[in-house]
Design an enzyme around this catalytic site. Sequence first.
Site, PDB file in Angstrom:
ATOM      1  N   ASP A  40       0.823  -1.216   0.000  1.00 47.28           N
ATOM      2  CA  ASP A  40       0.000   0.000   0.000  1.00 47.28           C
ATOM      3  C   ASP A  40       0.855   1.264   0.000  1.00 47.28           C
ATOM      4  O   ASP A  40       0.311   2.376   0.034  1.00 47.28           O
ATOM      5  CB  ASP A  40      -0.992   0.012   1.173  1.00 47.28           C
ATOM      6  CG  ASP A  40      -0.338  -0.064   2.541  1.00 47.28           C
ATOM      7  OD1 ASP A  40       0.609  -0.865   2.709  1.00 47.28           O
ATOM      8  OD2 ASP A  40      -0.770   0.677   3.450  1.00 47.28           O
TER       9      ASP A  40
ATOM     10  N   HIS B 156       8.592  -0.168  11.872  1.00 48.33           N
ATOM     11  CA  HIS B 156       7.515  -0.771  11.079  1.00 48.33           C
ATOM     12  C   HIS B 156       8.118  -1.854  10.190  1.00 48.33           C
ATOM     13  O   HIS B 156       8.518  -1.581   9.053  1.00 48.33           O
ATOM     14  CB  HIS B 156       6.855   0.327  10.236  1.00 48.33           C
ATOM     15  CG  HIS B 156       5.614  -0.115   9.527  1.00 48.33           C
ATOM     16  ND1 HIS B 156       4.406  -0.268  10.169  1.00 48.33           N
ATOM     17  CD2 HIS B 156       5.393  -0.433   8.226  1.00 48.33           C
ATOM     18  CE1 HIS B 156       3.492  -0.643   9.288  1.00 48.33           C
ATOM     19  NE2 HIS B 156       4.075  -0.761   8.105  1.00 48.33           N
TER      20      HIS B 156
HETATM   21 ZN   LIG Z   1       0.355   1.324   5.179  1.00 50.58          ZN
HETATM   22 ZN   LIG Z   2       3.091  -0.544   6.243  1.00 49.45          ZN
END
Ligand SMILES: [Zn+2]
Ligand SMILES: [Zn+2]
Length: 256
Positions: free
Chosen positions: A77, A155
């Site tokens: 994404d 992340h």
């Molecule tokens: Zn994302």
């Molecule tokens: Zn991500």
Amino acid sequence: MVPVSSPAAAPVTVTFAGSGDAFGSGGRSQACIHLQGPGGAAPVLLDCGATSLTALRRCGLDPGAVAAVFVSHLHGDHFGGLPFMILNGQFARRVDPLTVVGPPGIARRLPELMECMFPGSSTVAREFGVDLVELRPGTEAVAAGVRAAAWAADHPSGGPALALRLAIGGKVVGYTGDTAWTDALIDVAAGADLLIAEAYYREKSVPYHLRLADLVEHGAQLTSRRIVLTHMSADMLEHPDQARFEAAADGLVVRI
Ligand SMILES: [Zn+2]
Ligand SMILES: [Zn+2]
């Protein structure tokens, strides 16, 4: 005579072509933020999620004009639209080079992604060059006249995730990307004209993502002139009580 402080005279236009999460929450497109500097400068993107070409065209923005894409991390994404961007350039007979600046690993993962989606597409001869620049946390890179500085985000995404700070047209735009709270965001935001901040959930603790509660808790440390929230899940979108901050929507135009 238009005063220079007028929004109409603002030198940098930021269009949230895609302001959503990975899952289409609220019918929104995935991350795709279009930045247009002054004086006819070629536009650049912050992230290019899988839905980006549709998102850009819906905003009347030409994907073929984008000179550089700055990628925060290697999740679909956020970089899954690049194969479409590159193939679109090929079929539209693009000649101007495209620079893609992203985390270490993008020079391997992007061709792999292209081969998975369109076999042969990563090696075909094109009339324009695609320059892949790997940007490590703590370093900078310049593409299309825009200087990007990178910090390590929290992340996991198969490589280092980045929080980014772009210097464009005399303005500074900070971008958290996806990340759990990290004090690096204080530096990313420091004195910036705009901070684009993930606000995935309101309070619920979701690993490796920013919550509205984190931004509220650290609000005094975020010294950007302006904060706009993005990458919101249904939990955020169904509770528009984030009055303390502006919230993006697909098509939102911010002039700084
Ligand atoms: Zn994302
Ligand atoms: Zn991500």
